[in-house]
Design a protein around this motif. Structure first.
Motif, mmCIF file in Angstrom:
data_model
loop_
_atom_site.group_PDB
_atom_site.id
_atom_site.type_symbol
_atom_site.label_atom_id
_atom_site.label_comp_id
_atom_site.label_asym_id
_atom_site.label_seq_id
_atom_site.Cartn_x
_atom_site.Cartn_y
_atom_site.Cartn_z
ATOM 1 N N ILE A 155 28.436 51.540 -8.399
ATOM 2 C CA ILE A 155 27.896 50.438 -7.432
ATOM 3 C C ILE A 155 27.378 49.655 -9.515
ATOM 4 C CG2 ILE A 155 25.350 49.316 -7.822
ATOM 5 C CD1 ILE A 155 26.018 51.065 -4.880
ATOM 6 N N PRO A 156 27.094 50.895 -10.229
ATOM 7 C CA PRO A 156 26.787 50.310 -11.947
ATOM 8 C C PRO A 156 28.222 49.658 -12.229
ATOM 9 C CG PRO A 156 25.843 52.463 -11.634
ATOM 10 C CD PRO A 156 26.884 52.276 -10.155
ATOM 11 N N LEU A 157 29.430 50.680 -12.324
ATOM 12 C CA LEU A 157 30.724 50.229 -12.526
ATOM 13 C C LEU A 157 31.167 48.855 -12.279
ATOM 14 C CD1 LEU A 157 32.962 53.345 -12.775
ATOM 15 C CD2 LEU A 157 32.175 52.419 -14.634
ATOM 16 N N LEU A 158 31.021 48.855 -10.592
ATOM 17 C CA LEU A 158 31.118 47.328 -9.648
ATOM 18 C C LEU A 158 30.693 46.445 -10.449
ATOM 19 C CD1 LEU A 158 31.757 48.521 -6.273
ATOM 20 C CD2 LEU A 158 33.715 47.699 -8.239
ATOM 21 N N GLU A 159 28.904 46.067 -10.828
ATOM 22 C CA GLU A 159 27.888 45.297 -10.982
ATOM 23 C C GLU A 159 28.253 45.092 -12.773
ATOM 24 O OE1 GLU A 159 24.070 46.930 -11.063
ATOM 25 O OE2 GLU A 159 24.424 46.328 -8.624
ATOM 26 N N ARG A 160 28.908 45.938 -13.285
ATOM 27 C CA ARG A 160 29.114 45.499 -14.924
ATOM 28 C C ARG A 160 30.370 45.250 -15.111
ATOM 29 N NH1 ARG A 160 29.620 50.671 -18.458
ATOM 30 N NH2 ARG A 160 26.962 50.844 -18.155
ATOM 31 N N TYR A 161 32.128 45.313 -13.795
ATOM 32 C CA TYR A 161 32.729 45.040 -13.929
ATOM 33 C C TYR A 161 32.939 43.261 -13.411
ATOM 34 C CZ TYR A 161 33.889 48.553 -17.569
ATOM 35 O OH TYR A 161 33.709 49.577 -18.879
ATOM 36 N N GLN A 162 32.515 43.441 -12.748
ATOM 37 C CA GLN A 162 32.986 41.812 -12.104
ATOM 38 C C GLN A 162 33.188 40.972 -11.859
ATOM 39 O OE1 GLN A 162 28.868 40.385 -9.802
ATOM 40 N NE2 GLN A 162 29.521 39.680 -7.958
ATOM 41 N N GLU A 163 32.929 40.270 -13.205
ATOM 42 C CA GLU A 163 33.924 39.170 -13.621
ATOM 43 C C GLU A 163 35.632 39.513 -14.122
ATOM 44 O OE1 GLU A 163 31.044 40.051 -16.019
ATOM 45 O OE2 GLU A 163 29.445 39.148 -14.378
ATOM 46 N N SER A 164 35.760 40.626 -14.232
ATOM 47 C CA SER A 164 37.330 40.852 -14.627
ATOM 48 C C SER A 164 37.714 41.336 -13.209
ATOM 49 C CB SER A 164 37.282 41.440 -15.474
ATOM 50 O OG SER A 164 37.009 43.243 -14.957
ATOM 51 N N LEU A 165 37.244 42.197 -12.117
ATOM 52 C CA LEU A 165 37.544 42.069 -10.660
ATOM 53 C C LEU A 165 37.798 41.127 -9.447
ATOM 54 C CD1 LEU A 165 36.199 45.762 -10.421
ATOM 55 C CD2 LEU A 165 38.392 45.656 -11.098
ATOM 56 N N GLY A 166 36.948 40.403 -10.352
ATOM 57 C CA GLY A 166 37.176 39.042 -9.260
ATOM 58 C C GLY A 166 36.502 39.443 -8.336
ATOM 59 N N LEU A 167 35.778 39.806 -8.222
ATOM 60 C CA LEU A 167 34.798 40.337 -7.186
ATOM 61 C C LEU A 167 33.734 39.030 -6.963
ATOM 62 C CD1 LEU A 167 33.345 43.753 -7.508
ATOM 63 C CD2 LEU A 167 35.337 43.219 -6.437
#
Length: 60
Positions: A18-30
């Protein structure tokens, strides 16, 4: 005992992901994936109905 191991591993993985996805949300295109999330539940329901019909038709 196996259930506790599975639940523990799920909790640990969620605490890490969850913290990793929140941190890299923009670069992953979530944010783009949120518009597709409304289609997931109907697709799951359709697949369950198809599986139910298949099980009733073939017996196993």
């Amino acid at each position: 005992m196996n259930v506790l191991i599975i639940i523990g591993s799920l909790v640990i993985s969620l605490l890490i992901l969850i913290p990793l996805l929140e941190r890299y949300q923009e670069s992953l295109g979530l944010h783009k994936m949120q518009k597709y999330s409304k289609y997931i539940l109907p697709l799951v329901m359709v697949s369950l109905v198809i599986k139910l019909i298949y099980m009733l038709w073939h017996g196993n």
